[in-house]
Design a protein around this motif. Structure first.
Motif, short mmCIF file in Angstrom:
data_model
loop_
_atom_site.label_atom_id
_atom_site.label_comp_id
_atom_site.label_asym_id
_atom_site.label_seq_id
_atom_site.Cartn_x
_atom_site.Cartn_y
_atom_site.Cartn_z
N LYS A 138 0.86 -1.18 0.00
CA LYS A 138 0.00 0.00 0.00
C LYS A 138 0.90 1.23 0.00
O LYS A 138 1.91 1.26 0.70
CB LYS A 138 -0.90 0.05 1.24
CG LYS A 138 -2.05 -0.95 1.25
CD LYS A 138 -2.86 -0.77 2.52
CE LYS A 138 -4.03 -1.75 2.58
NZ LYS A 138 -5.12 -1.38 1.66
N SER A 139 0.53 2.22 -0.76
CA SER A 139 1.25 3.49 -0.69
C SER A 139 0.97 4.14 0.65
O SER A 139 -0.01 3.80 1.34
CB SER A 139 0.81 4.41 -1.83
OG SER A 139 -0.56 4.77 -1.67
N LEU A 140 1.80 5.06 1.03
CA LEU A 140 1.61 5.74 2.32
C LEU A 140 0.26 6.43 2.40
O LEU A 140 -0.38 6.44 3.45
CB LEU A 140 2.74 6.74 2.56
CG LEU A 140 4.14 6.12 2.76
CD1 LEU A 140 5.20 7.22 2.82
CD2 LEU A 140 4.19 5.27 4.01
N LYS A 141 -0.20 6.98 1.30
CA LYS A 141 -1.47 7.73 1.33
C LYS A 141 -2.67 6.81 1.52
O LYS A 141 -3.77 7.28 1.85
CB LYS A 141 -1.63 8.55 0.05
CG LYS A 141 -1.81 7.76 -1.21
CD LYS A 141 -1.98 8.68 -2.41
CE LYS A 141 -2.11 7.90 -3.71
NZ LYS A 141 -3.30 7.01 -3.71
N ASP A 142 -2.48 5.51 1.33
CA ASP A 142 -3.56 4.55 1.51
C ASP A 142 -3.50 3.84 2.86
O ASP A 142 -4.25 2.90 3.10
CB ASP A 142 -3.53 3.51 0.39
CG ASP A 142 -3.85 4.12 -0.96
OD1 ASP A 142 -4.68 5.04 -1.02
OD2 ASP A 142 -3.24 3.68 -1.97
N GLN A 143 -2.64 4.29 3.73
CA GLN A 143 -2.48 3.65 5.03
C GLN A 143 -3.16 4.46 6.14
O GLN A 143 -3.26 5.68 6.06
CB GLN A 143 -0.99 3.48 5.36
CG GLN A 143 -0.26 2.55 4.39
CD GLN A 143 1.21 2.37 4.72
OE1 GLN A 143 1.59 2.41 5.89
NE2 GLN A 143 2.02 2.16 3.70
N THR A 144 -3.60 3.74 7.16
CA THR A 144 -4.10 4.35 8.38
C THR A 144 -3.13 3.99 9.49
O THR A 144 -2.95 2.81 9.81
CB THR A 144 -5.52 3.87 8.72
OG1 THR A 144 -6.39 4.20 7.64
CG2 THR A 144 -6.02 4.51 9.99
N VAL A 145 -2.50 5.00 10.05
CA VAL A 145 -1.33 4.80 10.90
C VAL A 145 -1.63 5.18 12.34
O VAL A 145 -2.09 6.29 12.62
CB VAL A 145 -0.15 5.66 10.39
CG1 VAL A 145 1.11 5.37 11.20
CG2 VAL A 145 0.09 5.42 8.90
N LEU A 146 -1.35 4.26 13.25
CA LEU A 146 -1.41 4.56 14.68
C LEU A 146 0.00 4.82 15.18
O LEU A 146 0.89 3.99 15.00
CB LEU A 146 -2.00 3.37 15.44
CG LEU A 146 -1.84 3.40 16.97
CD1 LEU A 146 -2.64 4.53 17.58
CD2 LEU A 146 -2.22 2.04 17.57
N VAL A 147 0.21 5.97 15.80
CA VAL A 147 1.50 6.30 16.40
C VAL A 147 1.27 6.43 17.90
O VAL A 147 0.54 7.33 18.35
CB VAL A 147 2.09 7.61 15.84
CG1 VAL A 147 3.48 7.84 16.42
CG2 VAL A 147 2.14 7.57 14.32
N THR A 148 1.88 5.55 18.68
CA THR A 148 1.72 5.65 20.13
C THR A 148 2.67 6.71 20.67
O THR A 148 3.76 6.94 20.13
CB THR A 148 1.99 4.30 20.82
OG1 THR A 148 3.37 3.93 20.66
CG2 THR A 148 1.10 3.21 20.26
N GLY A 149 2.24 7.37 21.74
CA GLY A 149 3.05 8.42 22.34
C GLY A 149 3.31 9.56 21.37
O GLY A 149 4.43 10.09 21.30
N ALA A 150 2.27 9.96 20.64
CA ALA A 150 2.45 10.93 19.55
C ALA A 150 2.05 12.34 19.92
O ALA A 150 2.01 13.22 19.05
CB ALA A 150 1.68 10.48 18.30
N GLY A 151 1.78 12.58 21.18
CA GLY A 151 1.35 13.92 21.57
C GLY A 151 2.47 14.94 21.55
O GLY A 151 2.22 16.15 21.52
N ARG A 152 3.71 14.47 21.54
CA ARG A 152 4.83 15.40 21.57
C ARG A 152 6.08 14.68 21.08
O ARG A 152 6.07 13.48 20.82
CB ARG A 152 5.07 15.94 22.98
CG ARG A 152 5.24 14.87 24.04
CD ARG A 152 5.04 15.39 25.46
NE ARG A 152 5.13 14.33 26.46
CZ ARG A 152 6.13 14.18 27.32
NH1 ARG A 152 7.15 15.02 27.31
NH2 ARG A 152 6.13 13.20 28.19
N GLY A 153 7.16 15.42 20.93
CA GLY A 153 8.47 14.86 20.63
C GLY A 153 8.53 14.09 19.33
O GLY A 153 7.93 14.46 18.32
N LEU A 154 9.27 12.97 19.36
CA LEU A 154 9.46 12.17 18.16
C LEU A 154 8.13 11.65 17.63
O LEU A 154 7.91 11.62 16.42
CB LEU A 154 10.40 11.00 18.46
CG LEU A 154 10.62 10.00 17.33
CD1 LEU A 154 11.17 10.67 16.08
CD2 LEU A 154 11.53 8.86 17.79
N GLY A 155 7.24 11.23 18.52
CA GLY A 155 5.95 10.72 18.08
C GLY A 155 5.18 11.74 17.26
O GLY A 155 4.56 11.41 16.24
N ALA A 156 5.19 12.99 17.71
CA ALA A 156 4.51 14.04 16.96
C ALA A 156 5.15 14.25 15.60
O ALA A 156 4.47 14.48 14.59
CB ALA A 156 4.52 15.34 17.77
#
Length: 254
Positions: free
Chosen positions: A3-21
């Motif tokens: 799948k291309s990146l635009k067709d993905q649904t991505v969960l990022v944990t700890g994404a409220g700040r820093g590297l996750g953001a």
């Protein structure tokens, strides 16, 4: 299947700040739908989701709580569709200040337990909640976040480093099990990043020393590390799994 990146649904944990953001922002830039997980950083997570637009949402859950993770995935799926891609970035509270570290003779066992719980058990909770949809789709991308300190333990962060090393083991055993299902599992290991909340306690002299010893003569930024995460989720990495990519400007080899 890819799948291309635009067709993905991505969960990022700890994404409220820093590297996750930075990771969430990078995926959104490429057109992916993004689920921004946070534990305590509600204001910054919701502000980031607003900034990224209608293809991003912020959802609270502590990755240590399996039921909370399951509820988060249910909410995200209702809003965005099945999760195809996971970046496990969540970090137990930590300050990268070598002068304030606990040395081996006095580090509390509880410090190791806390780091291992978030890094490894948190990953397990997230994997178990998201793998069924990936398996049904015949496609999945999982990226864990490690550290270059287990190649080069110049600062003895015993709790943090041992937890990330255990996460690398889980990354590789998961890759072996999930590969036949079309799911890849890889790790991106940065060095000290300039600058996140966790590295804010690092003296400027340490940043300068790292830069002087790096072939690129610079300290890696969260945005630069985030771009490496995109590689593992992209079609260009479709034959890559069980790998650990060190992203620190060439400071550490191996």
């Amino acid at each position: 299947m890819t799948k291309s990146l635009k067709d993905q649904t991505v969960l990022v944990t700890g994404a409220g700040r820093g590297l996750g953001a930075a990771i969430a922002t990078a995926f959104a830039r490429e057109g992916a739908q993004v689920v921004i997980n946070y534990r305590k950083s509600k204001a910054s997570a919701e502000a980031l989701a607003h900034a990224l637009g209608d293809r991003a949402i912020a959802v609270q859950a502590d990755v240590l709580e399996a039921q909370a993770v399951a509820s988060m995935i249910e909410t995200a799926t209702e809003r965005m569709g099945p999760i195809t891609t996971v970046v496990h970035n969540a970090l137990a509270d930590y300050s990268f200040n070598g002068d304030a570290r606990h040395t081996l003779d006095r580090i509390p066992a509880a410090d190791l337990v806390a780091q291992h719980a978030t890094a490894v058990l948190g990953a397990l909770n997230v994997f178990q909640a998201t793998i069924p949809a990936m398996e049904a789709e015949g496609f999945g991308r999982i990226v864990t976040i490690g550290t270059n300190l287990f190649q080069n333990p110049v600062v003895p962060y015993h709790d943090y480093t041992s937890a990330k090393a255990a996460l690398l083991a889980l990354t590789r055993t998961s890759a072996a099990e999930l590969g036949p299902k079309g799911i890849t599992v890889n790790m991106v290991s940065g060095g000290l990043l300039r600058t996140t909340d966790a590295s804010a306690g690092t003296p400027d002299a340490v940043f300068d020393l790292i830069a002087d010893n790096t072939p690129l003569r610079s300290v890696t930024t969260p945005e630069e590390a985030a771009d490496a995460v995109l590689f593992f989720a992209s079609p260009w990495a479709r034959a890559v799994t069980g790998q650990n990519l060190i992203v620190d400007g060439g400071l550490v080899y191996g």
